[in-house]
Design a protein around this motif. Structure first.
Motif, PDB file in Angstrom:
ATOM      1  N   GLY A  15       0.791  -1.220   0.000  1.00  0.00           N
ATOM      2  CA  GLY A  15       0.000   0.000   0.000  1.00  0.00           C
ATOM      3  C   GLY A  15       0.829   1.279   0.000  1.00  0.00           C
ATOM      4  O   GLY A  15       0.341   2.328   0.402  1.00  0.00           O
ATOM      5  N   LYS A  16       2.086   1.221  -0.484  1.00  0.00           N
ATOM      6  CA  LYS A  16       2.935   2.425  -0.536  1.00  0.00           C
ATOM      7  C   LYS A  16       2.323   3.454  -1.479  1.00  0.00           C
ATOM      8  O   LYS A  16       2.107   4.600  -1.125  1.00  0.00           O
ATOM      9  CB  LYS A  16       4.341   2.059  -1.034  1.00  0.00           C
ATOM     10  CG  LYS A  16       5.153   1.248  -0.095  1.00  0.00           C
ATOM     11  CD  LYS A  16       6.564   0.980  -0.635  1.00  0.00           C
ATOM     12  CE  LYS A  16       6.573   0.012  -1.795  1.00  0.00           C
ATOM     13  NZ  LYS A  16       6.210  -1.376  -1.410  1.00  0.00           N
ATOM     14  N   THR A  17       2.024   3.029  -2.705  1.00  0.00           N
ATOM     15  CA  THR A  17       1.500   3.958  -3.700  1.00  0.00           C
ATOM     16  C   THR A  17       0.130   4.463  -3.279  1.00  0.00           C
ATOM     17  O   THR A  17      -0.174   5.654  -3.366  1.00  0.00           O
ATOM     18  CB  THR A  17       1.435   3.267  -5.072  1.00  0.00           C
ATOM     19  OG1 THR A  17       2.754   2.883  -5.444  1.00  0.00           O
ATOM     20  CG2 THR A  17       0.851   4.172  -6.134  1.00  0.00           C
ATOM     21  N   THR A  18      -0.720   3.562  -2.803  1.00  0.00           N
ATOM     22  CA  THR A  18      -2.063   3.947  -2.356  1.00  0.00           C
ATOM     23  C   THR A  18      -1.966   5.002  -1.260  1.00  0.00           C
ATOM     24  O   THR A  18      -2.713   5.973  -1.247  1.00  0.00           O
ATOM     25  CB  THR A  18      -2.815   2.695  -1.859  1.00  0.00           C
ATOM     26  OG1 THR A  18      -2.840   1.728  -2.918  1.00  0.00           O
ATOM     27  CG2 THR A  18      -4.231   3.019  -1.435  1.00  0.00           C
ATOM     28  N   SER A  39       9.076   7.830  -7.553  1.00  0.00           N
ATOM     29  CA  SER A  39      10.430   7.319  -7.788  1.00  0.00           C
ATOM     30  C   SER A  39      10.430   5.813  -8.036  1.00  0.00           C
ATOM     31  O   SER A  39      11.454   5.151  -7.886  1.00  0.00           O
ATOM     32  CB  SER A  39      11.345   7.665  -6.605  1.00  0.00           C
ATOM     33  OG  SER A  39      11.104   6.817  -5.518  1.00  0.00           O
ATOM     34  N   ASP A  40       9.254   5.277  -8.449  1.00  0.00           N
ATOM     35  CA  ASP A  40       9.160   3.841  -8.741  1.00  0.00           C
ATOM     36  C   ASP A  40       9.062   3.663 -10.253  1.00  0.00           C
ATOM     37  O   ASP A  40       8.168   4.228 -10.889  1.00  0.00           O
ATOM     38  CB  ASP A  40       7.924   3.264  -8.038  1.00  0.00           C
ATOM     39  CG  ASP A  40       7.776   1.750  -8.252  1.00  0.00           C
ATOM     40  OD1 ASP A  40       6.906   1.151  -7.601  1.00  0.00           O
ATOM     41  OD2 ASP A  40       8.517   1.180  -9.085  1.00  0.00           O
ATOM     42  N   PRO A  41       9.936   2.871 -10.865  1.00  0.00           N
ATOM     43  CA  PRO A  41       9.868   2.649 -12.314  1.00  0.00           C
ATOM     44  C   PRO A  41       8.529   2.058 -12.765  1.00  0.00           C
ATOM     45  O   PRO A  41       8.153   2.174 -13.923  1.00  0.00           O
ATOM     46  CB  PRO A  41      11.002   1.651 -12.562  1.00  0.00           C
ATOM     47  CG  PRO A  41      11.925   1.770 -11.417  1.00  0.00           C
ATOM     48  CD  PRO A  41      11.081   2.179 -10.255  1.00  0.00           C
ATOM     49  N   ALA A  43       5.828   3.295 -12.011  1.00  0.00           N
ATOM     50  CA  ALA A  43       5.051   4.515 -12.264  1.00  0.00           C
ATOM     51  C   ALA A  43       3.584   4.365 -11.871  1.00  0.00           C
ATOM     52  O   ALA A  43       2.695   4.947 -12.479  1.00  0.00           O
ATOM     53  CB  ALA A  43       5.164   4.926 -13.725  1.00  0.00           C
ATOM     54  N   ASN A  44       3.328   3.624 -10.791  1.00  0.00           N
ATOM     55  CA  ASN A  44       1.943   3.435 -10.349  1.00  0.00           C
ATOM     56  C   ASN A  44       1.341   4.719  -9.789  1.00  0.00           C
ATOM     57  O   ASN A  44       0.151   4.970  -9.959  1.00  0.00           O
ATOM     58  CB  ASN A  44       1.872   2.348  -9.275  1.00  0.00           C
ATOM     59  CG  ASN A  44       2.016   0.945  -9.853  1.00  0.00           C
ATOM     60  OD1 ASN A  44       2.207  -0.005  -9.106  1.00  0.00           O
ATOM     61  ND2 ASN A  44       1.908   0.779 -11.152  1.00  0.00           N
ATOM     62  N   ALA A  45       2.116   5.555  -9.125  1.00  0.00           N
ATOM     63  CA  ALA A  45       1.568   6.817  -8.597  1.00  0.00           C
ATOM     64  C   ALA A  45       1.182   7.714  -9.765  1.00  0.00           C
ATOM     65  O   ALA A  45       0.136   8.371  -9.751  1.00  0.00           O
ATOM     66  CB  ALA A  45       2.579   7.504  -7.683  1.00  0.00           C
ATOM     67  N   ILE A 124       7.126  11.365  -1.419  1.00  0.00           N
ATOM     68  CA  ILE A 124       7.906  10.599  -2.392  1.00  0.00           C
ATOM     69  C   ILE A 124       7.506   9.121  -2.298  1.00  0.00           C
ATOM     70  O   ILE A 124       7.693   8.474  -1.273  1.00  0.00           O
ATOM     71  CB  ILE A 124       9.419  10.745  -2.133  1.00  0.00           C
ATOM     72  CG1 ILE A 124       9.821  12.237  -2.007  1.00  0.00           C
ATOM     73  CG2 ILE A 124      10.218  10.072  -3.247  1.00  0.00           C
ATOM     74  CD1 ILE A 124      11.262  12.452  -1.557  1.00  0.00           C
ATOM     75  N   ASP A 125       6.934   8.587  -3.408  1.00  0.00           N
ATOM     76  CA  ASP A 125       6.601   7.161  -3.464  1.00  0.00           C
ATOM     77  C   ASP A 125       7.841   6.389  -3.901  1.00  0.00           C
ATOM     78  O   ASP A 125       8.628   6.893  -4.719  1.00  0.00           O
ATOM     79  CB  ASP A 125       5.456   6.918  -4.458  1.00  0.00           C
ATOM     80  CG  ASP A 125       4.940   5.480  -4.429  1.00  0.00           C
ATOM     81  OD1 ASP A 125       4.399   5.024  -5.462  1.00  0.00           O
ATOM     82  OD2 ASP A 125       5.106   4.796  -3.393  1.00  0.00           O
ATOM     83  N   THR A 126       8.041   5.193  -3.385  1.00  0.00           N
ATOM     84  CA  THR A 126       9.259   4.428  -3.684  1.00  0.00           C
ATOM     85  C   THR A 126       8.938   3.027  -4.185  1.00  0.00           C
ATOM     86  O   THR A 126       7.840   2.514  -3.953  1.00  0.00           O
ATOM     87  CB  THR A 126      10.142   4.304  -2.419  1.00  0.00           C
ATOM     88  OG1 THR A 126       9.432   3.543  -1.443  1.00  0.00           O
ATOM     89  CG2 THR A 126      10.516   5.660  -1.867  1.00  0.00           C
ATOM     90  N   PRO A 127       9.897   2.383  -4.880  1.00  0.00           N
ATOM     91  CA  PRO A 127       9.717   1.015  -5.354  1.00  0.00           C
ATOM     92  C   PRO A 127       9.905   0.012  -4.215  1.00  0.00           C
ATOM     93  O   PRO A 127      10.408   0.368  -3.155  1.00  0.00           O
ATOM     94  CB  PRO A 127      10.821   0.850  -6.404  1.00  0.00           C
ATOM     95  CG  PRO A 127      11.867   1.832  -6.046  1.00  0.00           C
ATOM     96  CD  PRO A 127      11.180   2.957  -5.342  1.00  0.00           C
TER      97      PRO A 127
END
Ligand SMILES: Nc1ncnc2c1ncn2[C@@H]1O[C@H](COP(=O)(O)OP(=O)(O)OP(=O)(O)O)[C@@H](O)[C@H]1O
Ligand SMILES: Nc1ncnc2c1ncn2[C@@H]1O[C@H](COP(=O)(O)OP(=O)(O)OP(=O)(O)O)[C@@H](O)[C@H]1O
Ligand SMILES: [Mg+2]
Ligand SMILES: [Mg+2]
Lengths: 257, 257
Positions: A15-18, A39-41, A43-45, A124-127
């Motif tokens: 649930g990081k992106t959420t 910052s996640d490849p 690109a879900n955010a 900042i969202d992360t992978p």
């Protein structure tokens, strides 16, 4: 000052992106100027907010690897006070390309310091890893890291390793890196295990764990397919109510800065 | 010959470990000699099977970075025909340490070719990324990759990127790398979106998508906390029934080898 939080946990699908998308949207709905950095490849955010990249679109990759100013990469969203630095799969290459950079852990932090547009909050969202991209996000997180923890057994396993990484970064790269909050996510009241996991996390992180627990709620998994945050997509859903409550708690904790 | 499958998808939390552990256990229950290799630094497959590392325990890290023979690292599990190459958080360092290795993508493949113990099947669990560890697993997967896809919108986003990576590896490192199967996981019949996602995946992968769809089932998330596979923990649960059906389908597809 601009308050900067990173959302991180190397466990996948917790649930990081959420959390990043909905906190950013809900804080911006309180008339604060907010920037979300993807910052996640994966690109879900970026896609969860319905942001489409133009063909030659600039992304965080251009900032990290080609030293493009962040100002030039910031894009608007459908929310007037919410802006985004989008990502794309190319960003995966940054992990390898940045290996030889001098002070590669500080690139994002320096890029954020150079932006002229003023924001009240940056998320900042992360992978799901503890590689160069996540380390950059943790180093840039001046006000701390928000850790989503899925209310399931496997989610507990990796917490020790995440804490070690946070301690290393605090000692070497970012003295301000505290745990800004631990958020229990996807809580399913039908299973005893979920309650046990929540109780265990509260024992480990008595101060940091948010009072609010986010329940498993289908609306949260549907919202990204509409390119909307939960307040826009299903304002009265349990998912929306719980992220509104978390936002209140986070804004209260942010007053001390 | 030994049939070797990798389980991969860079999207986090889609059921890679749950699929690797339960397929390996259920295939071993059919009196086949099975090895599961945990190539994720989170070591979720290792803990899901209740395997505790002795203090100086050897893990996949020692094989990849210190060139230890795989034979010396293989450990038994509570199932007589199931063995494991365990992981640990140290494995995260392998990503960086292997950057300068000659033919770093082939290290795992060569280590598997050198094992003297004969196995009927090998399953390789991977981390949620497309870095050196997952590339090693895809290069070693002589009979293909099994791709778990969560029945949710965000899970569709990354499939294109995964397919590109598979194509690159097939062209340069492993000509046998086919898609052995696409497994729909965590299907929640209460939401239309889940059915839409499943239908869309079946259009993209008509041959590869398994007939069986794994439902969301609490027993599957509880089993790892007991260190057991689903057949041991809750043999009559919907989760167990669906993984038994997938195992039948996979064994049928494996007959051609
Ligand atoms: N509380 C919730 N209830 C139901 N579904 C949820 C909830 N939170 C997140 N989801 C869904 O679960 C999936 C995983 O969530 P998300 O993508 O936010 O996790 P993540 O940690 O960012 O994953 P990754 O590790 O791949 O970056 C998504 O499909 C999301 O829509
Ligand atoms: N069908 C299912 N029903 C309910 N829970 C499930 C199901 N499959 C997996 N889970 C649970 O969902 C969580 C994520 O699954 P799992 O850890 O297998 O995913 P993963 O893809 O291996 O994650 P990662 O990307 O972190 O490696 C775990 O807590 C697991 O127990
Ligand atoms: Mg994410
Ligand atoms: Mg896993």
């Amino acid at each position: 000052p601009t308050i900067i939080y990173s959302i991180a946990n190397q466990k996948g699908g917790v649930g990081k992106t959420t959390t990043a998308v909905n906190l950013a949207a809900l804080v911006s709905a309180q008339n604060k100027r907010v920037l979300i950095i993807d910052s996640d490849p994966q690109a879900n955010a970026t896609s969860s907010l319905g942001v489409k990249l133009p063909e030659n679109g600039l992304t965080l990759y251009d900032v990290l690897v080609n030293k493009h100013p962040l100002d030039e990469v910031i894009q608007p969203t459908y929310r007037p006070q919410l802006f985004i630095v989008p990502s794309s799969p190319d960003l995966a290459a940054a992990e390898v390309e940045m290996v030889r950079f001098l002070a590669r852990e500080l690139v994002l932090k320096k890029a954020i310091e150079a932006i002229s547009t003023k924001f009240d909050f940056i998320f900042i969202d992360t992978p799901p890893s503890l590689g160069v991209l996540t380390i950059n996000a943790l180093t840039a997180a001046r006000h701390g890291v928000i850790i989503p923890v899925q209310s399931e057994y496997l989610a507990l396993e990796g917490l020790g390793h995440l804490l070690n990484t946070i301690r290393l970064i605090r000692d070497n790269l970012n003295a301000h890196l505290q745990i800004a909050g631990v958020l229990m996510t996807m809580f399913d009241s039908r299973t005893k295990l979920a309650t046990q996991v929540v109780n265990e996390v509260r024992i480990y992180f008595p101060e940091e764990t948010f009072e609010t627990v986010v329940p498993r709620n289908i609306r949260l998994s549907e919202a990204p397919s509409h390119g909307e945050d939960i307040l826009t997509y299903a304002p009265n859903s349990p998912g929306s109510m719980s992220y509104q409550a978390v936002t209140k708690e986070l804004l209260k904790r942010s007053e001390k800065f």
